[in-house]
Motif scaffolding. Structure first.
Motif, short mmCIF file in Angstrom:
data_model
loop_
_atom_site.label_atom_id
_atom_site.label_comp_id
_atom_site.label_asym_id
_atom_site.label_seq_id
_atom_site.Cartn_x
_atom_site.Cartn_y
_atom_site.Cartn_z
N ASP A 131 0.23 -0.58 0.11
CA ASP A 131 0.06 0.31 -0.14
C ASP A 131 1.37 1.18 0.38
O ASP A 131 1.56 1.39 1.48
CB ASP A 131 -0.87 0.02 0.84
CG ASP A 131 -1.86 1.36 0.95
OD1 ASP A 131 -0.85 2.13 0.56
OD2 ASP A 131 -2.59 1.45 2.32
N THR A 169 -8.90 -0.02 -5.66
CA THR A 169 -8.07 -1.06 -4.34
C THR A 169 -8.79 -0.66 -3.26
O THR A 169 -8.42 -1.58 -1.35
CB THR A 169 -6.84 -1.03 -4.50
OG1 THR A 169 -6.23 -0.19 -3.92
CG2 THR A 169 -6.66 -1.66 -5.44
N VAL A 183 -6.71 3.95 -5.90
CA VAL A 183 -5.77 2.46 -6.49
C VAL A 183 -4.66 3.32 -5.67
O VAL A 183 -3.82 3.38 -6.36
CB VAL A 183 -6.00 2.73 -8.24
CG1 VAL A 183 -5.33 0.81 -8.58
CG2 VAL A 183 -7.50 2.43 -8.92
N ASP A 185 -3.12 -0.12 -3.96
CA ASP A 185 -2.55 -1.12 -3.64
C ASP A 185 -1.73 -1.82 -4.68
O ASP A 185 -2.16 -1.87 -5.96
CB ASP A 185 -3.15 -2.14 -2.96
CG ASP A 185 -3.81 -1.49 -1.32
OD1 ASP A 185 -3.33 -1.40 -0.47
OD2 ASP A 185 -5.14 -0.62 -1.29
N ILE A 202 -9.41 -7.66 -7.64
CA ILE A 202 -9.66 -7.37 -6.62
C ILE A 202 -11.42 -8.75 -6.77
O ILE A 202 -12.08 -9.12 -7.16
CB ILE A 202 -10.86 -5.47 -6.63
CG1 ILE A 202 -9.65 -4.82 -6.45
CG2 ILE A 202 -11.36 -6.24 -5.60
CD1 ILE A 202 -9.00 -4.68 -5.72
N HIS A 219 -9.73 -1.55 2.58
CA HIS A 219 -8.70 -2.10 1.31
C HIS A 219 -9.55 -3.12 1.00
O HIS A 219 -10.30 -3.99 2.25
CB HIS A 219 -7.61 -1.84 1.56
CG HIS A 219 -6.68 -0.83 1.90
ND1 HIS A 219 -5.95 -0.42 1.14
CD2 HIS A 219 -7.18 0.06 3.26
CE1 HIS A 219 -5.76 1.04 1.33
NE2 HIS A 219 -5.84 1.19 3.12
N VAL A 222 -6.47 -7.41 -2.67
CA VAL A 222 -6.05 -7.03 -3.86
C VAL A 222 -5.66 -8.77 -4.70
O VAL A 222 -4.11 -9.08 -3.76
CB VAL A 222 -4.97 -6.40 -4.55
CG1 VAL A 222 -4.46 -6.22 -5.63
CG2 VAL A 222 -5.34 -5.08 -3.63
#
Length: 286
Positions: A131, A169, A183, A185, A202, A219, A222
């Motif tokens: 992240d 994400t 976005v 991650d 995802i 979050h 991912v």
């Protein structure tokens, strides 16, 4: 650390998706994290920057690389062996400090040094899952923040590929009831892992179980597919690549095409007209 509920949910998630590498950020561990429910995985963690960890299947003989880590930097490294090929996997986190980008710069400098170490040690690839709190149009975000520009410039200068899913994400609910997000991650890949990158996506089917606050704010998991080296071939697993149209050197591209087409036209009268379209198509494909 992780609550009993979180550990149970993660165990179910890992089993459901057959996950071999699990990267966690902001786990707030006060010491070396001990995830008891993953007996077939080795877990390494650091406490810096809210804490990060990486759990890797023991079938890849994971070994922690503390010599690559740095005090105050949220990243943990592990060496793995896949089909007699040495790779390094890492989990990273960068705090979203609005007033400064020093945290990201320090993290990226650490990653740069780690990749240099890999090259000297004949380690063919490095993948960093994290992240980064870096937003950019280049990987599908709606806006670009200062950290996004820094990360994009870093990738261009260091032959780094950035992989991201096609959707947000991080998600949140706005005051007007609409859903927003970003976005942030990402997976950073160097060396041979660039060729091994598959799709990124995802998975939100288990969000209500994994995280109590999501999907209102939080979050999303991912998923990143990385092809094992022995499975990779140019025919069956083409490299996952993206092209940045905005930063392309269009004058150079135009000059290259003009040169190739000039060579094609010079040879036109010497070839069978039936073969000419085939050669032209080959030139354009190159």
């Amino acid at each position: 650390g992780l609550s009993s509920h979180s550990e149970t949910s993660l165990a179910h998630f890992i089993d459901k998706h057959d996950i071999n590498v699990l990267s966690l950020q902001e786990i707030n561990c006060s010491n070396e994290l001990d995830i008891r429910i993953f007996p077939e995985m080795s877990t390494f963690s650091v406490t810096a920057d809210r804490g990060v960890s990486i759990s890797i299947s023991n079938s890849y003989s994971p070994q922690r690389l503390p010599q690559l880590e740095e005090d105050g930097v949220g990243i943990v490294y592990s060496l793995i062996n896949v089909s007699n090929q040495a790779l390094v996997m890492a989990s990273a986190y960068c705090t979203p400090d609005i007033a400064s980008t020093d945290g990201l710069s320090k993290l990226l400098n650490n990653i740069k040094r780690a990749w240099k170490f890999c090259q000297k040690a004949k380690i063919s690839g490095l993948a960093v899952f994290g992240d980064f709190n870096a937003r950019s149009h280049q990987w599908g975000d709606k806006i670009q923040n200062p950290r996004g520009k820094i990360l994009f410039d870093f990738a261009n200068k260091n032959d780094c590929a950035i992989s991201a899913p096609p959707t947000n994400t991080f998600v949140m609910q706005n005051s007007d009831g609409t859903t927003g997000g970003s976005v942030i991650d990402l997976c950073l890949a160097f060396g041979s892992t660039v060729k091994l990158l598959g799709d990124s996506w995802i998975d939100d089917s288990d969000v209500h179980e994994l995280f109590t606050g999501a999907p209102i704010r939080g979050h999303l998991p991912v998923m990143q597919h990385i092809v094992c080296p022995q499975q990779y071939s140019k025919d069956s697993h083409p490299a996952h690549r993206t092209f940045n149209y905005e930063c392309a050197n269009w004058p150079r591209w135009s000059s290259h095409i003009d040169k190739k087409l000039t060579e094609f036209l010079d040879d036109w009268v010497q070839e069978d007209c039936v073969q000419s379209p085939t050669k032209l198509y080959g030139v354009l494909m190159k």
